[in-house]
Scaffold this active site. Structure first.
Site: not given
Ligand code: FAD
Ligand code: EPU
Length: 339
Positions: A161, A235, A331
């Protein structure tokens, strides 16, 4: 390039937090950048799809909305292919497009919201894979020298991250395109908890890349709230990475705490588990809340402002710090030009 004054940002962030931008400049071509003034980090903001920001207040200056499109295969030797993708493309649409081209490597990263240009910012990751495993290079506009630069994957300093663009030189570059190295040969990465079981439940003993993508999509839909239904940014906190001896002490007191070994003798701990253990899953302060579905996700039940969501984040941080002695790090980018 389109420019609008006093533009609402509510539909442009996945929390649906109310905020406005003094100016909203939609960048559709790389050349648009040549006409723009230099970004002022104290007033301006780059946005992709707004799925990883918390807008605590208005943006007094300009929001630069990245909508530079384009996908092309720039090299393909039959085994490996190099793709060049515009930063404004949607990440999940790109993943599905690569699978249709029979290119593998992005399947575990299915359904992550956001734009391609934001993917390197925090080195997006899910289900055991990070962008770093496929990123070849990043092209970015340097606001200071007003020129384009190309960064190798190594120069991007990708970590959990994190990246150069997030920590090393925040707000210095606007990413305009990225290059990805994908493969025609599928190498399944199924070690993340639940993924193998999800495939086995469908009797998929020898899954294809598309099967893995479909399984990840099903898992994500089950676990995470959908921003189209309830505002959130995924997250809200990073999983903390701590020294092995601290992890051992915490695990002695909390044997159920999920943990994963990380680099250099460190251990990654589950922030969701700690928040749930503090009794905060579903905790609500007006319309700002901890999700009832996933303790690591903060949600907007309707009318919450970014400031109100930030207060819930502080409640969570205080409780986890008191119980576990760990300060959870947000995050999403907290955008607060007044604070
Ligand atoms: P924005 O929210 O628009 O911007 C994020 C940051 O990047 C800001 O600081 C912005 O200034 C900068 N930025 C954006 N575009 C550019 C650019 N072109 N050049 C320079 N800076 C830029 N993330 C994960 O890693 N793993 C996950 O599993 C995950 N699951 C998610 C699930 C949900 C439901 C949601 C809502 C979010 C999740 N995220 C996850 C976070 C998010 O999807 C990622 O961080 C994604 O890359 C953000 O993209 P964005 O275009 O929306 O960025
Ligand atoms: N858990 C709990 N309570 C909850 C949810 C989860 O105790 O309410 C426990 C689960 O039992 C599990 C552990 O937490 O053992 C991990 O949960 P999960 O697999 O959902 O993953 P996470 O650590 O919560 C991370 C990333 C996610 C990514 C998933 C899958 C971060 C901060 N988040 O979540 O990324 O999708 O793993 O790889 O690393 C994001 O960055 O926005 C994001 C959604």
């Amino acid at each position: 390039m389109k420019v609008a004054e006093r533009a609402s940002l509510q539909a442009l962030n996945s929390f649906s937090a109310p905020a406005t931008a003094g100016l909203l400049a939609t960048i559709e071509r790389e050349e648009d950048l040549l006409d723009l003034p230099t970004l002022d980090p104290g007033r301006d903001l780059v946005l992709g799809d707004g799925s990883n920001v918390l807008l605590v207040g208005d943006v007094p200056g300009t929001v630069f909305l990245n909508r530079i499109m384009g996908r092309s295969v720039v090299a393909d030797d039959g085994r490996n292919a190099m793709l060049e993708v515009g930063a404004g493309e949607n990440w999940h649409a790109l993943v599905q497009w690569t699978l249709n081209q029979r290119l593998c490597g992005l399947e575990n990263l299915s359904l992550i919201p956001g734009s391609v240009g934001a993917a390197p910012i925090q080195n997006i990751g899910a289900y055991g894979v990070e962008l770093s495993s496929v990123l070849d290079s990043v092209t970015a506009w340097d606001w200071q020298t007003r020129a384009w630069l190309c960064f190798s994957a190594e120069e991007c300093e990708l970590a959990y991250r994190d990246s150069l663009f997030r920590s090393g030189a925040p707000d210095r570059y606007l990413i305009t395109s990225i290059r990805l190295r994908l493969s025609h040969e599928f190498q399944p990465r199924l070690d993340y908890a639940g993924l193998r079981e999800e495939l086995a439940a469908r009797c998929l003993a020898r899954p294809t890349a598309q099967d893995v993508s479909d399984a990840v999509i099903r898992l994500r839909r089950r676990k995470l709230p959908d921003p189209a239904e309830i505002g959130n940014a995924g997250s809200f906190f990073k999983n903390p990475i701590v020294e092995a001896d601290l992890a051992a002490r915490l695990l002695a007191d909390h044997p159920g705490l999920p943990n994963w070994s990380a680099q250099d003798d460190t251990v990654k701990l589950s922030a969701a588990w700690m928040i749930e253990r503090c009794g905060l899953k579903g905790h609500r302060e007006g319309d700002a809340a901890v999700s009832e579905r996933h303790a690591l996700v903060l949600v907007n039940h309707g009318t919450a402002t970014g400031a109100q969501i930030l207060l819930v984040a502080h409640t969570v941080q205080a409780a986890v710090s008191a119980e576990f002695g760990i300060l959870l790090e947000p995050e999403p980018r907290i955008v607060d030009f007044k604070g």
